[in-house]
Design a protein around this motif. Structure first.
Motif, PDB file in Angstrom:
ATOM      1  N   UNK A 372      35.763  40.401  27.952  1.00 17.14           N
ATOM      2  CA  UNK A 372      36.735  39.363  27.637  1.00 17.14           C
ATOM      3  C   UNK A 372      36.063  38.277  26.813  1.00 17.14           C
ATOM      4  N   UNK A 373      36.812  37.704  25.895  1.00 13.05           N
ATOM      5  CA  UNK A 373      36.267  36.656  25.034  1.00 13.05           C
ATOM      6  C   UNK A 373      37.148  35.430  25.122  1.00 13.05           C
ATOM      7  N   UNK A 374      36.518  34.260  25.017  1.00 11.32           N
ATOM      8  CA  UNK A 374      37.260  33.009  24.972  1.00 11.32           C
ATOM      9  C   UNK A 374      37.582  32.664  23.536  1.00 11.32           C
ATOM     10  N   UNK A 375      38.722  32.023  23.315  1.00 12.18           N
ATOM     11  CA  UNK A 375      39.123  31.697  21.953  1.00 12.18           C
ATOM     12  C   UNK A 375      38.667  30.298  21.576  1.00 12.18           C
ATOM     13  N   UNK A 376      38.747  30.029  20.281  1.00  9.03           N
ATOM     14  CA  UNK A 376      38.404  28.725  19.714  1.00  9.03           C
ATOM     15  C   UNK A 376      39.698  28.111  19.183  1.00  9.03           C
ATOM     16  N   UNK A 377      39.975  26.882  19.575  1.00  3.34           N
ATOM     17  CA  UNK A 377      41.265  26.270  19.233  1.00  3.34           C
ATOM     18  C   UNK A 377      41.450  26.054  17.746  1.00  3.34           C
ATOM     19  N   UNK A 378      40.369  26.051  16.965  1.00  4.29           N
ATOM     20  CA  UNK A 378      40.484  25.800  15.530  1.00  4.29           C
ATOM     21  C   UNK A 378      40.573  27.073  14.696  1.00  4.29           C
ATOM     22  N   UNK A 379      40.506  28.239  15.322  1.00  2.00           N
ATOM     23  CA  UNK A 379      40.560  29.506  14.579  1.00  2.00           C
ATOM     24  C   UNK A 379      41.628  30.401  15.198  1.00  2.00           C
ATOM     25  N   UNK A 380      42.635  30.737  14.397  1.00  2.00           N
ATOM     26  CA  UNK A 380      43.735  31.543  14.931  1.00  2.00           C
ATOM     27  C   UNK A 380      43.270  32.951  15.293  1.00  2.00           C
ATOM     28  N   UNK A 381      42.352  33.507  14.474  1.00  2.00           N
ATOM     29  CA  UNK A 381      41.936  34.884  14.752  1.00  2.00           C
ATOM     30  C   UNK A 381      41.125  34.987  16.036  1.00  2.00           C
ATOM     31  N   UNK A 382      40.593  33.858  16.523  1.00  2.21           N
ATOM     32  CA  UNK A 382      39.957  33.867  17.839  1.00  2.21           C
ATOM     33  C   UNK A 382      41.008  34.059  18.925  1.00  2.21           C
ATOM     34  N   UNK A 383      42.193  33.474  18.708  1.00  2.00           N
ATOM     35  CA  UNK A 383      43.302  33.692  19.644  1.00  2.00           C
ATOM     36  C   UNK A 383      43.731  35.155  19.620  1.00  2.00           C
ATOM     37  N   UNK A 384      43.761  35.741  18.432  1.00  2.00           N
ATOM     38  CA  UNK A 384      44.097  37.160  18.325  1.00  2.00           C
ATOM     39  C   UNK A 384      43.084  38.012  19.093  1.00  2.00           C
ATOM     40  N   UNK A 385      41.814  37.647  19.003  1.00  2.00           N
ATOM     41  CA  UNK A 385      40.770  38.419  19.689  1.00  2.00           C
ATOM     42  C   UNK A 385      40.911  38.339  21.199  1.00  2.00           C
ATOM     43  N   UNK A 386      41.210  37.149  21.710  1.00  2.00           N
ATOM     44  CA  UNK A 386      41.333  37.011  23.160  1.00  2.00           C
ATOM     45  C   UNK A 386      42.530  37.784  23.684  1.00  2.00           C
ATOM     46  N   UNK A 387      43.635  37.827  22.913  1.00  2.00           N
ATOM     47  CA  UNK A 387      44.830  38.553  23.342  1.00  2.00           C
ATOM     48  C   UNK A 387      44.617  40.063  23.277  1.00  2.00           C
ATOM     49  N   UNK A 388      44.028  40.533  22.181  1.00  2.00           N
ATOM     50  CA  UNK A 388      43.822  41.976  22.030  1.00  2.00           C
ATOM     51  C   UNK A 388      42.810  42.507  23.038  1.00  2.00           C
TER      52      UNK A 388
END
Length: 483
Positions: A372-388
């Protein structure tokens, strides 16, 4: 933007043949001066060649080559004489500095003549010739200065502490592999790193002198200590028509962090590197202060520099940053959909015990070895990574909830379905983001194609009015049309 790495981080992208590094073994004890003496006899220059290297230890210069075979010794009675390293014969030091009697002894010493006929040290290097491995035997000499140079690059590239070379086990390893190795202090390593930086800085400045036009990218960020820095990167086409990228500097930006102060810092950097009259364009993100920075910098450079098309191409907005803003606006409309997923990942990552329990359940279910990875609020693709990533472990979360009573963010089956739909839609945007964020290859020639792909995706998704993500799509279309 990529982070700089000195010397090796700033490696020339042009194709070049890699030359092998040959370590030269230095003879120990008495043989040290013998090797130096033989070298000086071939080259009468009184300055030792190692002094030419900034990494080699500085030696006191002698006015006569015979001194390399002699050393000063102090007798019990306090008398100072010189001793020949081969036969241990002692000679008197002439007060006038005459060394003729040293030279006569050097030429007639029988022990030195026997030693000169001794066996040389050889090394075996492996080379590949027409897909066949060939062993090459050749003489070599240990070069401590070359080792220091390589160690300095090792420190920079791998971000090692200066004390690394004082570690006991590292020195034991080096002495085992190379008996002639000398321990290096952290102060020496620090000095060598600065020397390596200055050497490579001169190389970059020399290469920039031959360039007619360069492009510059900048990015402002804050460190963990809340100190603001701006990184300045230079791009140009090399003599072999390969794209070159050089991270010129990380500059401290004093407050206030407005367009005027940032422009002053950036302008000083360009002048320092001698490229203020060669700037073709500057690429920045879409922060409001950057409009002021580019406008002031353009006015400053236009006095001496004829900008192409009167500066119409000077200001380039970062496409990757625009795409980030585009998706971030859309995701803000569906925060409630993946709220439980994000909080679940945060809960598990907050404790090593939670991580171990989660990993054990994953092994029992024979799921992917990903984490599992934590996302970064300033990068949308980090949100994509945490969801996927979380989507792959959706069967683990219910089993984890049965083992942890404090876990209260278990996503429902409906949540996982919506997350799956969002990830399928954003997957194309993620690929485009990676493509246009490349720094080792040109990206401008396929920019328009990817721009059309984004527009097509938004139009097709907005046609489905019954979809739960239609509000997200509409907000993304507004931001797309704005830019």
């Amino acid at each position: 933007m990529s982070t700089p790495h000195l010397s090796a981080n700033n490696t020339n992208n042009e194709d070049s043949a890699a030359s092998p590094i040959l370590l030269e073994i230095e003879p120990s004890a008495n043989n040290t001066n013998e090797a130096t003496q033989n070298n000086n006899e071939q080259q009468p220059d009184t300055i030792d060649k190692e002094d030419e290297s900034p990494y080699a230890p500085k030696k006191r210069k002698r006015t006569s080559k015979v001194w390399v075979g002699f050393k000063e010794v102090t007798l019990p009675d306090g008398t100072i004489k010189v001793e020949y390293i081969y036969c241990k014969h002692r000679l008197t030091i002439n007060k006038t500095g005459v060394t003729s009697h040293f030279l006569r002894h050097l030429k007639g010493c029988l022990r030195k003549q026997i030693s000169d006929k001794g066996q040389k040290i050889i090394s075996v290097t492996i080379t590949i010739v027409e897909s066949e491995t060939v062993n090459v035997v050749q003489n070599f000499k240990y070069d401590h200065g070359k080792n220091r140079e390589i160690f300095s690059h090792m420190i920079i590239v791998h971000e090692l502490p200066f004390l690394f070379f004082e570690y006991e086990m590292f020195n034991l390893l080096m002495r085992t592999a190379i008996p002639y190795y000398h321990k290096i202090s952290h102060a020496t390593v620090k000095k060598d790193c600065m020397t390596s930086y200055e050497i490579d800085k001169k190389k970059v400045m020399e290469s920039l002198k031959d360039m007619n036009r360069v492009s510059v990218t900048t990015y402002l960020w804050k460190s963990d200590q809340k100190v603001s820095y701006i990184v300045v990167t230079c791009h140009h086409v090399g003599s072999s028509w390969n794209l070159q990228k050089r991270n010129l500097n990380f500059l401290d930006v004093p407050p206030p962090h407005n367009g005027v102060s940032i422009c002053d810092v950036l302008n000083k950097c360009l002048v320092k590197w001698g490229i203020e009259n060669k700037v073709w364009s500057i690429t920045v993100d879409n922060a409001s202060y950057n409009d002021v920075v580019v406008r002031m910098l353009k006015d400053n450079l236009s006095y001496k520099n004829n900008l192409p098309l009167s500066g119409k191409l000077f200001h380039v907005r970062c496409c990757a940053h625009i795409l980030n803003l585009l998706v971030q606006d859309g995701l803000s409309e569906i925060q409630d959909i993946f709220f439980n997923v994000r909080e679940s990942v945060k809960h598990i990552a907050a404790s090593e015990t939670h991580v171990n329990i989660f990993s054990e359940i994953s092994k029992q279910l024979k799921l992917s070895s990903k984490k599992l990875v934590l996302d970064c609020c300033t990068r949308w693709n980090a949100t994509f990574c945490i969801l996927s990533a979380a989507l792959e472990f959706k069967d683990v979360f219910p089993r984890y909830a049965a083992r942890d009573a404090a876990y209260t963010f278990l996503p429902s089956e409906e949540d996982w379905k919506k997350v799956s739909v969002v990830c399928s839609f954003l997957e194309e945007f993620n690929e485009i983001t990676h493509l246009i964020s490349g720094s080792e290859y040109p990206t401008s020639y396929f920019f328009l194609t990817e721009l059309y792909t984004i527009k097509k995706l938004l139009n097709e998704a907005s046609a489905d009015e019954g979809s739960f993500i239609v509000e997200m799509i509409n907000k993304m279309k507004i931001k797309f049309d704005k830019y």
